[in-house]
Design a protein around this motif. Structure first.
Motif, short mmCIF file in Angstrom:
data_model
loop_
_atom_site.label_atom_id
_atom_site.label_comp_id
_atom_site.label_asym_id
_atom_site.label_seq_id
_atom_site.Cartn_x
_atom_site.Cartn_y
_atom_site.Cartn_z
N ALA A 60 0.82 -1.21 0.00
CA ALA A 60 0.00 0.00 0.00
C ALA A 60 0.86 1.26 0.00
O ALA A 60 0.55 2.24 -0.68
CB ALA A 60 -0.94 0.00 1.22
N ILE A 61 1.96 1.24 0.75
CA ILE A 61 2.86 2.40 0.78
C ILE A 61 3.44 2.63 -0.61
O ILE A 61 3.46 3.75 -1.11
CB ILE A 61 3.98 2.18 1.82
CG1 ILE A 61 3.41 2.30 3.22
CG2 ILE A 61 5.10 3.20 1.61
CD1 ILE A 61 4.39 1.96 4.30
N LYS A 62 3.93 1.57 -1.24
CA LYS A 62 4.53 1.70 -2.56
C LYS A 62 3.51 2.15 -3.59
O LYS A 62 3.82 2.95 -4.47
CB LYS A 62 5.19 0.38 -2.98
CG LYS A 62 6.43 0.08 -2.17
CD LYS A 62 7.05 -1.22 -2.59
CE LYS A 62 8.32 -1.49 -1.79
NZ LYS A 62 8.92 -2.77 -2.16
N LYS A 63 2.29 1.65 -3.48
CA LYS A 63 1.23 2.03 -4.40
C LYS A 63 0.94 3.53 -4.32
O LYS A 63 0.68 4.17 -5.32
CB LYS A 63 -0.05 1.24 -4.09
CG LYS A 63 -1.21 1.57 -4.98
CD LYS A 63 -2.43 0.78 -4.58
CE LYS A 63 -3.62 1.27 -5.38
NZ LYS A 63 -4.86 0.86 -4.78
N ASP A 64 0.99 4.08 -3.11
CA ASP A 64 0.73 5.50 -2.91
C ASP A 64 1.95 6.38 -3.18
O ASP A 64 1.91 7.58 -3.01
CB ASP A 64 0.24 5.76 -1.48
CG ASP A 64 -1.18 5.23 -1.27
OD1 ASP A 64 -1.90 5.04 -2.27
OD2 ASP A 64 -1.56 5.03 -0.11
#
Length: 68
Positions: A60-64
């Motif tokens: 989720a962090i990488k996606k954002d």
């Protein structure tokens, strides 16, 4: 997971940590789990995530587009 195992873990702080000390430390724990704690309160509580939970969080962090 007992405190002895958590305390003996190799904790790492991000190289992007703030100079004012507002950061967390992460450690790989037994069973492939990941521990997260406040670097200012090393004897305080530890959040423990399963491998799957940690993978979802990092994804989720990488996606954002956030940096670790």
């Amino acid at each position: 997971m007992n405190k002895k195992h958590i305390g003996a873990a190799e904790w790492k702080k991000s190289s992007l940590s703030s100079v004012n000390g507002n950061c967390v430390e992460v450690a790989v724990l037994d069973g492939g789990r990941t521990g997260v704690r406040d670097s200012k309160e090393r004897s305080g509580p530890v959040l423990v995530f399963t491998r799957e939970e940690w993978g979802i969080f990092i994804g989720a962090i990488k996606k954002d587009g956030l940096r670790l």
